[in-house]
Design an enzyme around this catalytic site. Structure first.
Site, short mmCIF file in Angstrom:
data_model
loop_
_atom_site.label_atom_id
_atom_site.label_comp_id
_atom_site.label_asym_id
_atom_site.label_seq_id
_atom_site.Cartn_x
_atom_site.Cartn_y
_atom_site.Cartn_z
N HIS A 68 0.82 -1.21 0.00
CA HIS A 68 0.00 0.00 0.00
C HIS A 68 0.85 1.27 0.00
CE1 HIS A 68 -2.19 -3.25 2.05
NE2 HIS A 68 -3.24 -2.80 1.40
N ASP B 293 -2.32 4.92 3.71
CA ASP B 293 -2.44 4.63 2.28
C ASP B 293 -3.49 5.50 1.60
OD1 ASP B 293 -4.81 3.55 3.14
OD2 ASP B 293 -4.18 1.47 2.94
N GLY B 294 -3.99 6.51 2.32
CA GLY B 294 -4.87 7.50 1.70
C GLY B 294 -6.31 7.08 1.54
N HIS C 46 -8.59 6.60 4.11
CA HIS C 46 -9.49 6.91 5.24
C HIS C 46 -10.65 7.79 4.80
CE1 HIS C 46 -10.68 7.40 9.42
NE2 HIS C 46 -10.79 8.69 9.20
N GLY C 47 -10.36 8.81 3.98
CA GLY C 47 -11.43 9.68 3.51
C GLY C 47 -12.45 8.94 2.69
N GLY D 285 -10.04 -2.96 19.81
CA GLY D 285 -8.81 -2.62 19.09
C GLY D 285 -7.55 -2.57 19.92
N ARG E 188 -1.12 0.99 9.38
CA ARG E 188 0.00 0.95 8.46
C ARG E 188 1.07 1.97 8.80
NH1 ARG E 188 -4.53 -0.06 4.15
NH2 ARG E 188 -4.57 -2.31 4.32
N GLY F 266 -7.85 9.21 11.79
CA GLY F 266 -8.98 8.75 12.61
C GLY F 266 -9.34 9.74 13.70
#
Length: 582
Positions: free
Chosen positions: A221, A404-405, A407-408, A491, A546, A561
């Protein structure tokens, strides 16, 4: 100039549309599982342990290409670079369960681990025996003493192949797990990236690298690797990668190995064959015995440039399963006549492609709200959803710096699903049901770690609460405290780990301390606490996701997040105050 992509105008359905194309092309082999992004092999053997694989899309032919005769029985497909959600995974397992148990094989990533763990719990509640093997062949991603932190990349192919053969041999679940773990633990991979891929819907690539640079050990990624260097001849690239593999696996003269040279997305076969030529010269000189070799594109990240080399160290037991015949449109071994399929009539597959525009937001009265009735709660969550969707580019930019971009994309997609669910709800009398429905929609649609975590932000706190038709400041504080506890239990993150908990924990503490001041003042304090927590993530080294492989290089960058948590609390405050803005 950015990468030109062959996509439709609305990229939110790219996974569904791509999977539909695959299943229509190969429908004589496969059948879709309900309305889920999952499918099974029609000719799978009966009365055996079932093998279910899966992970994020965008790595094709992993995982879709490794389902078939002697391979996986079913595949669960997540969004691009995000794990499938628990419900999707469970439905894939139920579709192929033969009463002998189900083995899940997937890459060792935070989102996959969370979602597959939850899916196993759900399966076990329905009486399905389960087990899992997580692939961690990428030895550049963590040292041996932290082997369980290593990522899964192209080595998945060998582990799935051997697991499929062990399942088809009619072995017990316990024995299948043993053999699969043995294959996994004798597999190692190292990659080299020369150019990035770009996720559908993103304008920027997954990472940046100069035209005259390359990176040894880079993750699939775009996770940082061992070292970034200037470009060099193929022989020098291979020499370094070969010696890293040989040392990691302690290979010596006479050892037998299977070798896989894998293109990462845009590297042509001419160059991959050159890699194997250089690799073979070194293996031959050192007396390694190549039992089998394959050169192809097996595991990718969109159009990423570069390649990986995978070694599987074999003994007689592993050879027997490695040699077993198998077939899928993208991976096959053995005689063609040993492979059969069931002829089926063509099927039409439909998807809901409708998108949800910004929702009209209605408040129960002008001015400040002292409490939230059912319709207020629904409208507040609709407003928050639109706020997150509007901030998709901002969240993508933040995540691209150390992640890795995606989330949005994931948050916007999950909020769209939540909006669909909320807009369909009618005549609700329980305010907690509104949060449950929104959280469930996010959990079962987003995939990745974000799906479990942010779905739980709404769902976990509301679940099991006594029915009420209004929500007070104290109720909201209690609900979010429950959600925080559930998220941390699931988590394992705590303040200082550079996660959404860094914003959520202080926000929840502010809710509890200020609930007696009323809804608006409480939310103002929570919003400010979340903002400070978000800003504090710039000081931390990442412990999850990551970004953890960056170590100190993550310092100075804000966690995506935590940013989403801040925007959610900001949205709550704006709705209660009556100052709506995106």
């Amino acid at each position: 100039m950015g990468t030109k992509k062959i996509l439709n105008k609305d990229v939110s359905n790219v996974v569904e549309e791509s999977l539909t194309g695959y299943l229509l092309a190969y429908q004589k082999y496969y059948k879709k599982i309900g309305e889920y992004n999952a499918f099974f092999y029609k000719g799978h053997r009966k009365d055996k342990v079932a093998l279910v694989i899966g992970g994020g899309s965008g790595h094709e032919p992993l995982f879709t290409g490794y389902c078939g005769a002697g391979l996986a029985d079913a595949v669960a497909c997540g969004n691009v670079c995000a794990s499938p959600n628990p419900e999707l995974i469970m439905e894939a397992a139920k579709a192929v369960d033969q009463g002998k148990g189900v083995l899940f094989v997937y890459g060792n990533y935070a989102g996959d681990n969370l979602n597959f763990d939850m899916a196993e719990e759900m399966c076990q509640k329905e009486g399905i025996q389960t087990a899992h093997v997580r692939e961690w062949d990428d030895f550049a991603s963590a040292p041996k003493e932290r082997i369980t932190d290593r990522r899964g990349i192209a080595g998945d192919v060998y582990t799935i192949k051997i697991a499929g053969a062990a399942c088809d041999a009619g072995l017990s679940l316990e024995e299948v797990v043993r053999i699969t773990e043995k294959a996994r633990d004798n597999t190692n991979t190292i990659g080299l990236a020369t150019s990035p891929g770009t996720l559908p819907g993103n304008e920027k690539p997954t990472f940046e690298i100069a035209d005259d640079e390359m990176e040894f050990g880079m993750g699939l990624h775009g996770e940082p690797g061992i070292e970034r260097t200037k470009m060099m001849p193929c022989s020098e690239m291979v020499d370094r990668m070969y010696h890293e593999l040989k040392a990691e696996m302690n290979l010596k003269e006479g050892d037998e190995i299977a070798v896989l040279v894998n293109g990462l997305g845009s590297t042509p076969l001419l160059e991959l064959n050159l890699v194997y030529y250089e690799l073979y010269k070194r293996m031959h000189k050192d007396g390694l015995k190549v039992y089998d070799a394959e050169v192809k594109t097996y595991c990718t990240c969109m159009e990423m440039g570069g390649f990986s080399i995978t070694f599987l160290k074999l003994d007689e037991e592993l050879k027997s399963y490695y040699d077993a015949p198998c077939y899928s449109p993208y991976y096959a071994k053995g005689a063609a006549e040993q492979v059969t399929w069931e002829a089926q009539e063509e099927e039409e597959i439909e998807f809901d492609e409708s998108d949800i525009e910004a929702a009209p937001i209605i408040r129960s009265k002008e001015g400040v709200l002292e409490e939230l009735n059912v319709e207020d709660a629904r409208n507040m969550l609709l407003y928050i959803a639109d706020k997150i969707i509007a901030n998709k580019p901002y969240l993508t930019e933040i995540d691209s710096a150390i992640g890795d971009g995606d989330h949005g994309i994931g948050m916007a997609g999950g909020m769209q699903k939540a909006k669909r669910k909320l807009l369909k709800l009618e005549d609700q009398e329980n305010v907690y049901r509104i949060f449950e429905e929104a959280g469930q929609a996010m959990l079962m649609s987003m995939g990745g770690a974000s799906g479990v975590i942010f779905g739980s932000l709404y769902l976990a706190g509301a679940k099991g609460m006594e029915s009420k038709n209004v929500l007070t400041a104290f109720d909201l504080a209690e609900m979010e405290e429950k959600s925080l506890a559930a998220i941390q239990e699931r988590g394992g993150a705590k303040v200082g780990d550079k996660t959404m908990v860094d914003a959520l924990a202080p926000a929840v503490e502010a809710l509890k301390k200020n609930a007696d001041l009323g809804l608006l003042e409480m939310l103002k304090q929570a919003e400010e606490a979340a903002r400070i927590g978000m800003e504090d993530t710039k000081k931390y080294v990442a412990k999850f996701g990551r970004a953890k492989s960056l170590l100190e290089r993550a310092i100075g960058h804000q966690d995506a997040g935590a940013t989403s948590v801040y925007l959610i609390f900001q949205g709550m405050r704006e709705f209660v105050e009556g100052t709506l803005k995106y």
